[in-house]
Enzyme design. Structure first.
Site, PDB file in Angstrom:
ATOM      1  N   THR A  42       0.824  -1.213   0.000  1.00 42.35           N
ATOM      2  CA  THR A  42       0.000   0.000   0.000  1.00 42.35           C
ATOM      3  C   THR A  42       0.857   1.262   0.000  1.00 42.35           C
ATOM      4  OG1 THR A  42      -1.719  -1.172   1.205  1.00 42.35           O
ATOM      5  CG2 THR A  42      -1.847   1.216   1.224  1.00 42.35           C
ATOM      6  N   CYS A  43       1.858   1.319   0.851  1.00 40.53           N
ATOM      7  CA  CYS A  43       2.625   2.559   1.009  1.00 40.53           C
ATOM      8  C   CYS A  43       3.253   3.007  -0.312  1.00 40.53           C
ATOM      9  CB  CYS A  43       3.701   2.370   2.073  1.00 40.53           C
ATOM     10  SG  CYS A  43       4.735   3.826   2.256  1.00 40.53           S
ATOM     11  N   CYS A  48       1.256   6.171   0.885  1.00 40.97           N
ATOM     12  CA  CYS A  48       2.161   7.268   1.282  1.00 40.97           C
ATOM     13  C   CYS A  48       2.922   7.907   0.130  1.00 40.97           C
ATOM     14  CB  CYS A  48       3.212   6.766   2.284  1.00 40.97           C
ATOM     15  SG  CYS A  48       2.716   5.414   3.325  1.00 40.97           S
ATOM     16  N   LYS A  51       0.760   9.530  -2.747  1.00 46.58           N
ATOM     17  CA  LYS A  51       0.020  10.613  -2.065  1.00 46.58           C
ATOM     18  C   LYS A  51       0.917  11.821  -1.819  1.00 46.58           C
ATOM     19  CE  LYS A  51       0.494  11.144   1.942  1.00 46.58           C
ATOM     20  NZ  LYS A  51      -0.053  10.375   3.032  1.00 46.58           N
ATOM     21  N   ALA A 115      -1.341 -16.437  -2.187  1.00 45.69           N
ATOM     22  CA  ALA A 115      -1.037 -17.645  -1.416  1.00 45.69           C
ATOM     23  C   ALA A 115      -2.046 -17.778  -0.275  1.00 45.69           C
ATOM     24  CB  ALA A 115       0.372 -17.570  -0.840  1.00 45.69           C
ATOM     25  N   GLY A 176     -13.453  11.549   8.074  1.00 46.93           N
ATOM     26  CA  GLY A 176     -12.757  12.694   8.663  1.00 46.93           C
ATOM     27  C   GLY A 176     -11.415  12.274   9.231  1.00 46.93           C
ATOM     28  N   TYR A 178      -7.246  10.535   8.166  1.00 42.66           N
ATOM     29  CA  TYR A 178      -6.041  10.868   7.394  1.00 42.66           C
ATOM     30  C   TYR A 178      -6.340  11.033   5.899  1.00 42.66           C
ATOM     31  CZ  TYR A 178      -2.806   9.272  11.107  1.00 42.66           C
ATOM     32  OH  TYR A 178      -2.076   9.126  12.245  1.00 42.66           O
ATOM     33  N   GLU A 182      -6.211  14.459   3.642  1.00 44.49           N
ATOM     34  CA  GLU A 182      -5.116  14.604   2.683  1.00 44.49           C
ATOM     35  C   GLU A 182      -5.647  14.815   1.262  1.00 44.49           C
ATOM     36  OE1 GLU A 182      -1.668  12.313   5.223  1.00 44.49           O
ATOM     37  OE2 GLU A 182      -2.569  11.221   3.571  1.00 44.49           O
ATOM     38  N   ARG A 205      -9.436  12.370  15.108  1.00 38.63           N
ATOM     39  CA  ARG A 205      -9.617  12.183  16.551  1.00 38.63           C
ATOM     40  C   ARG A 205      -8.323  12.007  17.340  1.00 38.63           C
ATOM     41  NH1 ARG A 205     -14.775  11.146  18.169  1.00 38.63           N
ATOM     42  NH2 ARG A 205     -16.165  10.612  16.454  1.00 38.63           N
ATOM     43  N   GLY A 263     -11.684   4.501   6.980  1.00 37.74           N
ATOM     44  CA  GLY A 263     -10.862   3.532   7.676  1.00 37.74           C
ATOM     45  C   GLY A 263     -10.492   2.355   6.787  1.00 37.74           C
ATOM     46  N   ASP A 304      -0.322  -3.856   9.105  1.00 38.44           N
ATOM     47  CA  ASP A 304      -1.735  -3.470   9.248  1.00 38.44           C
ATOM     48  C   ASP A 304      -2.665  -4.653   9.500  1.00 38.44           C
ATOM     49  OD1 ASP A 304      -0.698  -1.035   8.639  1.00 38.44           O
ATOM     50  OD2 ASP A 304      -1.988  -0.636   6.903  1.00 38.44           O
ATOM     51  N   THR A 312       3.375   2.748   8.164  1.00 38.60           N
ATOM     52  CA  THR A 312       4.467   2.050   7.484  1.00 38.60           C
ATOM     53  C   THR A 312       5.710   1.834   8.361  1.00 38.60           C
ATOM     54  OG1 THR A 312       3.717   2.811   5.346  1.00 38.60           O
ATOM     55  CG2 THR A 312       6.044   2.230   5.502  1.00 38.60           C
ATOM     56  N   ALA A 342       1.886  12.184  11.147  1.00 39.85           N
ATOM     57  CA  ALA A 342       1.535  13.451  10.506  1.00 39.85           C
ATOM     58  C   ALA A 342       0.384  13.255   9.553  1.00 39.85           C
ATOM     59  CB  ALA A 342       2.744  13.991   9.738  1.00 39.85           C
ATOM     60  N   HIS A 437      17.915  30.722  13.372  1.00 42.21           N
ATOM     61  CA  HIS A 437      17.103  31.834  12.870  1.00 42.21           C
ATOM     62  C   HIS A 437      17.477  32.189  11.439  1.00 42.21           C
ATOM     63  CE1 HIS A 437      14.609  35.384  13.298  1.00 42.21           C
ATOM     64  NE2 HIS A 437      15.588  36.076  12.747  1.00 42.21           N
ATOM     65  N   GLU A 442      12.580  27.141  14.979  1.00 41.57           N
ATOM     66  CA  GLU A 442      13.096  27.852  16.156  1.00 41.57           C
ATOM     67  C   GLU A 442      11.991  28.131  17.181  1.00 41.57           C
ATOM     68  OE1 GLU A 442      14.466  31.969  15.681  1.00 41.57           O
ATOM     69  OE2 GLU A 442      13.343  32.082  13.804  1.00 41.57           O
TER      70      GLU A 442
HETATM   71  P1  NDP Z   1      -9.012   6.895   9.702  1.00 39.24           P
HETATM   72  O1  NDP Z   1      -9.122   5.831  10.699  1.00 39.24           O
HETATM   73  O2  NDP Z   1      -7.918   7.903   9.809  1.00 39.24           O
HETATM   74  O3  NDP Z   1     -10.372   7.715   9.660  1.00 39.24           O
HETATM   75  C1  NDP Z   1     -11.588   7.095   9.357  1.00 39.24           C
HETATM   76  C2  NDP Z   1     -12.658   8.147   9.291  1.00 39.24           C
HETATM   77  O4  NDP Z   1     -13.838   7.581   8.751  1.00 39.24           O
HETATM   78  C3  NDP Z   1     -13.023   8.697  10.655  1.00 39.24           C
HETATM   79  O5  NDP Z   1     -13.317  10.071  10.524  1.00 39.24           O
HETATM   80  C4  NDP Z   1     -14.267   7.904  11.012  1.00 39.24           C
HETATM   81  O6  NDP Z   1     -15.146   8.594  11.851  1.00 39.24           O
HETATM   82  C5  NDP Z   1     -14.911   7.761   9.654  1.00 39.24           C
HETATM   83  N1  NDP Z   1     -15.784   6.599   9.526  1.00 39.24           N
HETATM   84  C6  NDP Z   1     -15.559   5.342   9.935  1.00 39.24           C
HETATM   85  N2  NDP Z   1     -16.582   4.529   9.591  1.00 39.24           N
HETATM   86  C7  NDP Z   1     -17.466   5.298   8.930  1.00 39.24           C
HETATM   87  C8  NDP Z   1     -18.712   5.054   8.318  1.00 39.24           C
HETATM   88  N3  NDP Z   1     -19.256   3.856   8.319  1.00 39.24           N
HETATM   89  N4  NDP Z   1     -19.359   6.101   7.727  1.00 39.24           N
HETATM   90  C9  NDP Z   1     -18.804   7.329   7.715  1.00 39.24           C
HETATM   91  N5  NDP Z   1     -17.619   7.626   8.279  1.00 39.24           N
HETATM   92  C10 NDP Z   1     -16.962   6.616   8.873  1.00 39.24           C
HETATM   93  O7  NDP Z   1      -9.008   6.149   8.295  1.00 39.24           O
HETATM   94  P2  NDP Z   1      -8.487   6.521   6.840  1.00 39.24           P
HETATM   95  O8  NDP Z   1      -9.320   5.709   5.928  1.00 39.24           O
HETATM   96  O9  NDP Z   1      -8.430   7.988   6.634  1.00 39.24           O
HETATM   97  O10 NDP Z   1      -7.004   5.962   6.833  1.00 39.24           O
HETATM   98  C11 NDP Z   1      -6.790   4.591   7.167  1.00 39.24           C
HETATM   99  C12 NDP Z   1      -5.493   4.418   7.920  1.00 39.24           C
HETATM  100  O11 NDP Z   1      -4.413   4.570   7.011  1.00 39.24           O
HETATM  101  C13 NDP Z   1      -5.240   5.458   9.003  1.00 39.24           C
HETATM  102  O12 NDP Z   1      -5.799   5.112  10.225  1.00 39.24           O
HETATM  103  C14 NDP Z   1      -3.738   5.477   9.064  1.00 39.24           C
HETATM  104  O13 NDP Z   1      -3.316   4.492   9.938  1.00 39.24           O
HETATM  105  C15 NDP Z   1      -3.312   5.152   7.650  1.00 39.24           C
HETATM  106  N6  NDP Z   1      -2.909   6.370   6.930  1.00 39.24           N
HETATM  107  C16 NDP Z   1      -1.865   7.117   7.397  1.00 39.24           C
HETATM  108  C17 NDP Z   1      -1.471   8.263   6.753  1.00 39.24           C
HETATM  109  C18 NDP Z   1      -0.347   9.075   7.294  1.00 39.24           C
HETATM  110  O14 NDP Z   1       0.401   8.562   8.118  1.00 39.24           O
HETATM  111  N7  NDP Z   1      -0.184  10.333   6.905  1.00 39.24           N
HETATM  112  C19 NDP Z   1      -2.122   8.716   5.525  1.00 39.24           C
HETATM  113  C20 NDP Z   1      -3.227   7.878   5.127  1.00 39.24           C
HETATM  114  C21 NDP Z   1      -3.590   6.757   5.812  1.00 39.24           C
HETATM  115  P3  NDP Z   1     -15.022   8.514  13.462  1.00 39.24           P
HETATM  116  O15 NDP Z   1     -13.864   9.374  13.841  1.00 39.24           O
HETATM  117  O16 NDP Z   1     -16.332   9.039  13.906  1.00 39.24           O
HETATM  118  O17 NDP Z   1     -14.815   7.073  13.805  1.00 39.24           O
END
Ligand code: NDP
Length: 448
Positions: A42-43, A48, A51, A115, A176, A178, A182, A205, A263, A304, A312, A342, A437, A442
């Site tokens: 994936t990465c 990553c 992206k 596999a 809402g 990552y 992004e 969150r 997610g 994962d 990653t 981040a 600076h 800083e």
């Molecule tokens: P996240 O876990 O970051 O966020 C999932 C979002 O979807 C939350 O806002 C959640 O809401 C919402 N959600 C979950 N279920 C539903 C649903 N059924 N209907 C509507 N909204 C829903 O997941 P992402 O998909 O953005 O990313 C997956 C993972 O990939 C991340 O957790 C991270 O580990 C990794 N990642 C890391 C990055 C980085 O390091 N920069 C970049 C991209 C991905 P609620 O908060 O209410 O649960």
């Protein structure tokens, strides 16, 4: 002669699987890997790396907004998504090749097929061949979770967004986290109209609330439309190719694409874990102990698919610890404390250690130092966006519990701050350091 064909058979050539395989091979093990899609996981292939390239492209769009301030005259500006998409994909293919070369140079045999585990020491390839191994490592990662609503099949996930035929004029992003933040930032900067649909009024969150609030404020200022407390009810495909999204409000919204970023689920479906007596966890993940070992002593899992920390660098550490422990005579586990992370939104935000709310709940007596500043670079692109750095400190010992920031280049700065937090340094150590600076970094040694 071993009774097995391989010492290690890894399923999945992503970040964790590749690291584990090549390190095990370097320790002298005979290793094979099966990968059903593309080496890199994936990465590298659809996460990553591509992206971040898109983030750079969208930052360029930002700089191009006022070339005259840099002394440039740019007569005509136009953006072509397909050119950017193909450029990014070319680099992804280059990296995929490098990952393949790394495995080859360590004499790791790669099977380009799926596999399935058939027992504690055996796997079956899609082509039908049965292979035995002393150890099996499941490193199959995750896949986008798709909620269940009518018309979800018309929506895309982060797997498809890198390959879009055309740039969406209007993009709706559900979630809402990552990925949502992004891609909302990327397509907004590239000129798409962006709507974010979030089921509560909280985004990101895991991050410090004040930092996230600043991000939200800036994103709205940049024209991203947030629909809080909203869920997609239904998506309908129109004859002109557009999508009509029912948000449970009076008027449905017409968009060109809907990106689901709700997610990710562990990739365990059809993996055959039941053939080795392994029961899945609540989210479909593979439960493992501190050494990444499953309930079957010859089968391990990293990354994962174990639903520990889905990042990653963590998967890489888990792969390394597994290989060193099992094949290198150097048993060790991964330290999950103070993991920096981040969000490459615009501007990016980053954090390490406890947020203000977490520290208050655990320690009660804390002190928060902050700096709210206008990054110098924003003078060239006249907009009022301000950076915010925060340091959360335990009041008595003055130990730094967390550092959180939003602003240009904040992930680059945070990585170094993470060393200090991990080392357990105090606020005094920052105060004793002379500022570099002029820089944004800083601010970290000038926090009041
Ligand atoms: P996240 O876990 O970051 O966020 C999932 C979002 O979807 C939350 O806002 C959640 O809401 C919402 N959600 C979950 N279920 C539903 C649903 N059924 N209907 C509507 N909204 C829903 O997941 P992402 O998909 O953005 O990313 C997956 C993972 O990939 C991340 O957790 C991270 O580990 C990794 N990642 C890391 C990055 C980085 O390091 N920069 C970049 C991209 C991905 P609620 O908060 O209410 O649960």
């Amino acid at each position: 002669m071993s009774e097995f064909e391989y010492d290690l058979f890894t399923i999945g050539a992503g970040s964790g699987g590749v690291r584990a395989s090549r390190v095990a091979a370097a320790h002298g093990a005979k290793v094979a890997v099966a990968e059903e899609y593309r080496v890199g996981g994936t990465c590298v292939i659809r996460g990553c790396v591509p992206k971040k390239m898109l983030v750079y492209a969208s930052m360029f769009a930002d700089d191009l907004a006022h070339p005259e301030n840099y002394g440039w005259t740019v007569d005509e500006k136009s953006f072509d998504w397909a050119t950017l998409r193909d450029f990014v994909q070319k680099d992804v293919t280059r990296l995929e090749g490098l990952y393949g070369k790394t495995l080859a140079s360590h004499e790791v045999e790669v099977f380009d097929e799926r596999a399935t585990i058939t027992g504690p020491n055996s796997v079956r390839l899609a082509s039908g061949r049965e292979i035995t191994a002393k150890y099996i490592l499941a490193a199959t990662g995750g896949r986008p979770a798709m909620p269940d609503f009518p018309g979800v099949e018309h929506c895309i996930s982060s797997n498809e967004i890198f390959h879009l035929e055309e740039q969406p004029g209007c993009l709706m992003v559900a979630g809402g986290g990552y990925i949502a933040m992004e891609f909302a930032g990327i397509f907004n900067a590239l000129g798409s109209d962006v709507h974010v649909i979030n089921r509560t009024d909280r985004i990101l969150r895991a991050y410090d609330e004040q930092i996230v609030e600043r991000m939200l404020h800036i994103a709205m200022g940049r024209g991203i439309n947030f629909h809080m407390h909203t869920l997609i009810q239904k998506v309908e495909k129109l004859d002109d190719g557009g999508l009509l999204v029912d948000l449970g409000e009076a008027n449905p919204v017409k968009v060109d694409q809907v990106l689901i970023a709700a997610g990710r689920d562990p990739n365990t479906e059809g993996l055959g874990l039941e053939n080795a007596g392994i029961e899945l966890g609540r989210k479909g993940e593979i439960p493992v102990d501190d050494h990444s070992r499953t309930s079957c002593p010859s089968i391990y899992a990293v990354g994962d698919v174990t639903d520990r920390v889905a990042l990653t660098p963590v998967a890489i550490r888990e792969g390394q610890a597994f290989a060193d422990s099992v094949f290198g005579g150097n048993p060790h586990t991964v330290d999950y404390s103070a993991i920096p992370s981040a969000v490459f939104s615009q501007p990016p935000l980053a954090g390490v250690g406890m947020t203000e709310a977490e520290a208050r709940a655990e320690y009660g007596n804390i002190k928060v130092y902050s700096s709210d500043f206008r990054p110098m670079k924003n003078i060239f692109n006249p907009h009022p966006e301000r950076g915010l750095f925060k340091m959360v400190v335990e009041a008595t010992s003055k130990k730094v519990l967390g550092v959180h920031m939003i602003g240009p280049e904040s992930p680059e700065i945070l990585q170094v701050a993470a060393v200090a937090v991990k080392a357990g340094l105090t606020k005094q150590a920052f105060d004793d350091t002379i500022a570099l600076h002029p820089s944004m970094a800083e601010e970290l040694v000038l926090l009041k």
